[in-house]
Design a protein around this motif. Structure first.
Motif, PDB file in Angstrom:
ATOM      1  N   ALA A 500       0.832  -1.213   0.000  1.00 41.79           N
ATOM      2  CA  ALA A 500       0.000   0.000   0.000  1.00 41.79           C
ATOM      3  C   ALA A 500       0.861   1.255   0.000  1.00 41.79           C
ATOM      4  O   ALA A 500       0.590   2.217  -0.735  1.00 41.79           O
ATOM      5  N   THR A 503       2.605   1.964  -3.468  1.00 39.77           N
ATOM      6  CA  THR A 503       1.754   2.331  -4.607  1.00 39.77           C
ATOM      7  C   THR A 503       0.778   3.458  -4.274  1.00 39.77           C
ATOM      8  O   THR A 503      -0.047   3.828  -5.107  1.00 39.77           O
ATOM      9  N   SER A 505      -1.721   3.243  -2.499  1.00 43.60           N
ATOM     10  CA  SER A 505      -3.089   2.700  -2.530  1.00 43.60           C
ATOM     11  C   SER A 505      -3.850   3.180  -1.298  1.00 43.60           C
ATOM     12  O   SER A 505      -3.289   3.275  -0.206  1.00 43.60           O
ATOM     13  N   THR A 507      -5.887   2.557   1.547  1.00 45.13           N
ATOM     14  CA  THR A 507      -6.268   1.418   2.387  1.00 45.13           C
ATOM     15  C   THR A 507      -6.651   1.887   3.781  1.00 45.13           C
ATOM     16  O   THR A 507      -6.236   2.948   4.233  1.00 45.13           O
ATOM     17  N   LEU A 519      -9.736  -1.746   1.030  1.00 43.74           N
ATOM     18  CA  LEU A 519      -9.009  -1.157  -0.090  1.00 43.74           C
ATOM     19  C   LEU A 519      -9.987  -0.575  -1.105  1.00 43.74           C
ATOM     20  O   LEU A 519     -11.051  -1.152  -1.343  1.00 43.74           O
ATOM     21  N   ASP A 523      -7.944   0.801  -6.793  1.00 41.86           N
ATOM     22  CA  ASP A 523      -6.510   0.652  -6.501  1.00 41.86           C
ATOM     23  C   ASP A 523      -6.092  -0.812  -6.435  1.00 41.86           C
ATOM     24  O   ASP A 523      -4.906  -1.111  -6.231  1.00 41.86           O
ATOM     25  N   ARG A 524      -7.042  -1.717  -6.611  1.00 41.33           N
ATOM     26  CA  ARG A 524      -6.759  -3.141  -6.404  1.00 41.33           C
ATOM     27  C   ARG A 524      -5.677  -3.655  -7.355  1.00 41.33           C
ATOM     28  O   ARG A 524      -4.780  -4.394  -6.936  1.00 41.33           O
ATOM     29  N   PHE A 527      -2.195  -2.465  -6.402  1.00 41.29           N
ATOM     30  CA  PHE A 527      -1.868  -3.047  -5.104  1.00 41.29           C
ATOM     31  C   PHE A 527      -1.424  -4.503  -5.269  1.00 41.29           C
ATOM     32  O   PHE A 527      -0.409  -4.930  -4.693  1.00 41.29           O
TER      33      PHE A 527
END
Length: 536
Positions: A500, A503, A505, A507, A519, A523-524, A527
């Motif tokens: 996380a 990137t 991301s 979370t 999440l 963004d999955r 990630f």
């Protein structure tokens, strides 16, 4: 810091104070809460594995008593001897790093005083001293960098894996026993707390068997009666027994057929999601010589002659079909002559009440319902929990069958990945962390039994399920590999954190288990790419 004398340093400190109680939403924490009967300021199954003072920013006179199974214990909590009091058994395998390896007192900057002392000295002497100071400072900076590098390595090794220690309910019962305040009800809650850890694969089989042995001695002490007393028992009495019972979920409150089909252990080994698996189940029942009519009716309604030797019959046939662990060490409780429950029955019922997706109930309502169900005066709530648990177990096996038959479990290289799609039947039942984690563990066990790929049998699993369509979020769970020698240590908590961060991301670590995160769905992809790169 660790509390060595629970009675003096914990019970006597808080018994006369008004304090606040934080309880995690898991069965073991509920059982510990029931045993802890006074109003107290305690964190149960939460707080040990995070820096509490950094997160909460409390007043300097605030004191936190932490009874938590989560490991590793945060080192700041361990070495804070004023505000953090850890109610944790130190005979657990804690492996705490030494204080000097991770903490270092800051040195005073003495340059100004050194410069002042140099006044009046000859220029040549000043240069010599300055050169010596530069060399000394350079050495100190190098030593500091080396120490910090060692500290990072030590903390990485210590914090890399997430695992669980002794049940909090057992720790609280131990305290009650030391003060001669232990009751049979408390002993039962300690048993349910331990069984919760076993059901959810939080501890190793060896740890479970060891702790069962400890509780078995207490059961003998509390429930020892001679023959005359046994015959004179009240219809309202409580009696706890140790026994080797079947590894079948809720079978005494269900039909034997339903239990066989919806218990992870049997469903995975028969491969009941396939036609061949259903045929093997029929062969298994035929080998036992049980009529289908008897098997499909409620267990309580089966012929007494069949029930008398049922455990031995099932174990004998299970051995022929490669299921050598069909019976396990466990405990049961009798409330009078009518109501009997295995410890695992209560775990499934309480967990289902706590994570119930019913629209009219809030998280607080569910928590109170689950807590109440542990009292023998609320057996109606416990029976309601059993019905919810049956629904949950059916949905779990149906979802597993769907995932395996449609090849939703795929290899991402260093781990397996499965994502539940929006619109999946009974998806709402897996929106809570414990339910999704249990589904993930059962799916991994079933996948290992079904795949012929030897490498895939050794891989961990990451599972995703939609959480909120409006907010566009998913819940992700990481499960360690399913092997016979598994130590139940989970590396996904730190891996999720690093993926996380790397990137950016979005979370949320809203759960006490670090291997469960929320999440943003968009963004999955990045990630997961980062997670693959990190674990490769």
């Amino acid at each position: 810091m660790f509390v060595s004398d629970f009675r003096k340093e914990f019970y006597e400190v808080v018994q006369s104070q008004r304090v606040l109680l934080f309880v995690a939403s898991d069965v073991d924490a509920l059982c510990a809460c029931k045993i802890l009967q006074f109003r107290s300021f305690v964190l149960i199954n939460c707080g040990a594995n995070v820096d509490l003072l950094d997160i909460l920013q409390p007043d300097e006179d605030a004191i936190f008593f932490v009874c938590d199974t989560h490991r590793p214990v945060n080192v700041v909590n361990v070495y804070n001897d004023t505000q953090i009091k850890l109610l944790i058994k130190q005979d657990d395998d804690l492996e705490i790093p030494a204080y000097d390896d991770i903490f270092r007192d800051e040195e005073e900057d003495e340059e100004h005083s050194a410069n002042e002392s140099d006044k009046g000295s000859e220029p040549s002497e000043k240069r010599t001293r300055l050169e010596e100071e530069i060399v000394e400072q350079t050495m100190k900076r190098r030593q500091r960098r080396e120490w910090e590098a060692r500290r990072r390595d030590i903390l990485f090794d210590y914090e890399q894996y997430e695992y669980h220690g002794t049940s909090s309910a057992m720790v609280m019962f131990d305290l009650a026993w030391m003060m001669s305040k232990d009751l049979n009800d408390m002993l039962w809650w300690a048993i349910v707390g331990l069984t919760d850890q076993w059901v959810q694969d939080k501890i190793t089989q060896m740890k479970y068997v060891t702790d069962v042995g400890v509780l078995q001695r207490h059961v003998s002490r509390h429930n020892h009666r001679n023959e005359d007393e046994e015959n004179a028992l009240s219809v309202d009495c409580t009696r706890i027994s140790f026994e080797y019972d079947l590894r079948l979920a809720l079978y005494q409150h269900w039909s034997l057929h339903e239990s066989l089909c919806n218990t992870c252990y049997t469903a995975a080994r028969f491969k009941l999601w396939s036609v061949h698996g259903q045929k093997r189940l029929q062969e298994f029942l035929a080998d036992m010589g049980l009529p289908l009519k008897q098997v499909k009716q409620k267990f309580q309604s089966m012929d007494i002659s069949l029930k008398e030797n049922l455990r031995e019959m099932i174990e004998e046939s299970a051995n022929k079909f490669g299921m050598r662990d069909m019976r396990v060490q466990t405990f049961s409780i009798h409330f009078g002559f009518k109501h009997k429950f295995l410890a695992s029955d209560v775990v499934f019922a309480t967990m289902s009440l706590m994570e119930s997706p019913e629209k009219d109930s809030s998280g607080t309502d569910n928590f109170i319902q689950a807590l109440d169900s542990l009292s023998r005066s609320n057996l109606d709530k416990l029976y309601h929990g059993l019905e919810l648990a049956k629904k949950q177990l059916r949905a779990t096996q149906q979802t597993i069958a769907s995932c395996l038959c449609t090849n939703l479990v795929i290899s991402q290289g260093p781990f397996l990945y499965c994502s539940l799609m929006e619109g999946t039947p009974d998806l709402v039942l897996f929106s809570k962390p414990a339910s999704l984690s249990l589904l993930s563990r059962h799916l991994l066990k079933s996948f290992v039994c079904s795949t012929k790929n030897r490498r895939c049998k050794l891989l961990p699993l990451v599972m995703a399920a939609p959480l909120s369509v409006e907010q566009g979020t998913v819940t992700m769970v990481g499960i360690p590999p399913e092997t016979d020698s598994s130590d139940r240590k989970n590396f996904f908590g730190r891996a999720f954190e690093k993926a996380a961060e790397g990137t950016n991301s979005r979370t949320l670590h809203n759960h006490f288990d670090l291997s469960v995160i929320e999440l943003k769905a968009e963004d999955r992809s990045k990630f997961l790419d980062a997670l693959v790169s990190l674990l490769s």
